[in-house]
Design a protein around this motif. Structure first.
Motif, PDB file in Angstrom:
ATOM      1  N   ALA A  15       0.819  -1.214   0.000  1.00 49.09           N
ATOM      2  CA  ALA A  15       0.000   0.000   0.000  1.00 49.09           C
ATOM      3  C   ALA A  15       0.852   1.262   0.000  1.00 49.09           C
ATOM      4  N   SER A  16       2.038   1.192   0.581  1.00 48.53           N
ATOM      5  CA  SER A  16       2.926   2.351   0.634  1.00 48.53           C
ATOM      6  C   SER A  16       3.800   2.479  -0.608  1.00 48.53           C
ATOM      7  N   ASN A  17       3.736   1.471  -1.490  1.00 49.47           N
ATOM      8  CA  ASN A  17       4.643   1.456  -2.654  1.00 49.47           C
ATOM      9  C   ASN A  17       3.928   1.029  -3.939  1.00 49.47           C
ATOM     10  N   GLY A  59      -3.860   2.657  -6.814  1.00 53.36           N
ATOM     11  CA  GLY A  59      -2.480   2.917  -7.176  1.00 53.36           C
ATOM     12  C   GLY A  59      -1.917   2.024  -8.253  1.00 53.36           C
ATOM     13  N   CYS A  60      -2.371   0.753  -8.296  1.00 52.11           N
ATOM     14  CA  CYS A  60      -1.731  -0.161  -9.245  1.00 52.11           C
ATOM     15  C   CYS A  60      -2.643  -1.280  -9.738  1.00 52.11           C
ATOM     16  N   LYS A  84     -17.617  -4.123  -5.207  1.00 54.13           N
ATOM     17  CA  LYS A  84     -16.785  -4.419  -6.374  1.00 54.13           C
ATOM     18  C   LYS A  84     -16.393  -3.096  -7.024  1.00 54.13           C
ATOM     19  N   GLU A  85     -15.100  -2.817  -7.066  1.00 51.03           N
ATOM     20  CA  GLU A  85     -14.613  -1.560  -7.616  1.00 51.03           C
ATOM     21  C   GLU A  85     -13.561  -1.817  -8.689  1.00 51.03           C
ATOM     22  N   TYR A  86     -13.395  -0.853  -9.581  1.00 52.51           N
ATOM     23  CA  TYR A  86     -12.360  -0.977 -10.605  1.00 52.51           C
ATOM     24  C   TYR A  86     -11.663   0.349 -10.829  1.00 52.51           C
ATOM     25  N   ASN A  87     -10.421   0.263 -11.301  1.00 56.63           N
ATOM     26  CA  ASN A  87      -9.607   1.426 -11.618  1.00 56.63           C
ATOM     27  C   ASN A  87      -9.812   1.731 -13.099  1.00 56.63           C
TER      28      ASN A  87
END
Length: 342
Positions: free
Chosen positions: A226-228, A253-254, A297-300
């Motif tokens: 989570a920090s990287n 983030g990723c 349920k989520e998406y980037n």
């Protein structure tokens, strides 16, 4: 003269009575120590939710927070906890597993509430954990339904064959999650391989190997990850290897998708527990660990668009407000998880 003396006596009595009433009306000021392992979106949200709920329940004027961050150093968590014990705080919030472990080692008298802790039995080495820690410890769990996370991976990537599970081996709850997800994925027919790194210094090289050898990567609710997240994104996105994440902050983030909780809501639940202990006198030893009220349920959207991944209609883009339809879509997952926890 007698009348004047009587008036003075009555005035003095009224003043004393007023002072006594004011003193008795003053409420206790509660001192709460907050030990947060590291600064990142999920843990920050949990701490804020906790503070907001405590202030609402006790009154802002009646609570003082000693909020300290260990900057990712598990050993420093012990130093922070020891300072809380020396100051005889009324309650300790331990945000993340290493913080909880340090608090448990630091005191068996001051009430301790954990949050952002995945599995209390694993974190505290409790055999046959039944949901209640006992003693001076309780709290909330950020455990999302791991089998449903595996099912999400299959839903989005049914043709994938090799799944890499990337995690920090120094985090006991991360090991628990990847072991559980691996078993679920292998039952679904995937070939899985664990890619463990001991700290952030090893993350880049291990993530590169995982991206080279995997069709899809899964990362749990892992504080080092989570920090990287930028490191992982800079490796996996150019390699066009999608990442399924254990929580929203990592996914933002990723990742491409997650079955996630609200860490703010988790913190609120923890804060409400604190109010019950401090104000209502509830016995922490009999308080079971509580879980997130719902999962989404989520998406980037950005990463999914770049990789050409289409997601089903029951997913919501990270950052969008949940609609009634989204809430309804998460109800079934929440009910299944609640039944499993019971």
């Amino acid at each position: 003269m007698k009348r004047k003396a009587l008036a003075i006596t009555l005035s003095a009595a009224m003043a004393i009575g007023s002072f006594t009433f004011t003193a008795s009306a003053e409420e206790k000021t509660y001192n709460i120590g907050i030990c947060q392992l590291v600064q990142h979106e999920a843990l920050d949200a949990a701490t804020q939710g906790f503070k907001d709920a405590v202030i609402e329940g006790l009154g802002e004027e009646n609570v003082k927070f000693d909020e300290q961050n260990a900057q990712g150093d598990s050993n420093y968590c012990s130093t922070i906890v020891n300072s809380f014990v020396s100051n005889n705080v009324d309650l300790i919030l331990a945000n993340a597993t290493p913080a909880l472990q340090a608090a448990a080692a630091g005191t068996n008298e001051i009430p301790i509430l954990g949050t952002s802790v995945t599995e209390y039995g694993v974190a505290l080495d409790i055999q046959d954990f039944d949901g209640t820690v006992g003693g001076n410890i309780s709290g909330t769990s950020d455990l999302a339904p791991l089998e449903q996370q595996a099912a999400m991976l299959q839903e989005l990537f049914p043709d994938a064959k090799n799944v890499g599970l990337l995690y920090c081996s120094a985090e006991a709850n991360s090991q628990y999650q990847v072991d559980t997800v691996q078993a679920a994925l292998e039952e679904l027919g995937y070939t899985c391989k664990l890619y463990a790194f001991s700290d952030s210094n090893e993350l880049s090289s291990v993530a590169t190997t995982a991206a080279d050898e995997s069709d899809v990567i899964y990362v749990p609710t892992d504080n080092t990850v989570a920090s990287n997240t930028e490191i992982i994104n800079n490796i996996c996105l150019p390699a066009k290897v999608p990442v399924i994440a254990g929580e929203e902050g990592i996914c933002a983030g990723c990742g491409v998708a997650t079955l996630s909780i609200s860490y703010y809501d988790l913190g609120v639940t923890t804060g409400e527990m604190a109010v019950k202990i401090l104000k209502d006198g509830e016995d922490i030893s009999s308080m079971p660990v509580e879980y997130a009220p719902k999962f989404t349920k989520e998406y980037n959207k950005d990463i999914c668009d770049e990789l050409g991944i289409e997601v089903p209609d029951d997913y919501v883009a990270i950052g969008e407000e949940n609609t009634e339809e989204t809430t309804e879509a998460t109800t079934e997952a929440t009910e299944e998880t609640t039944e499993a926890a019971e």
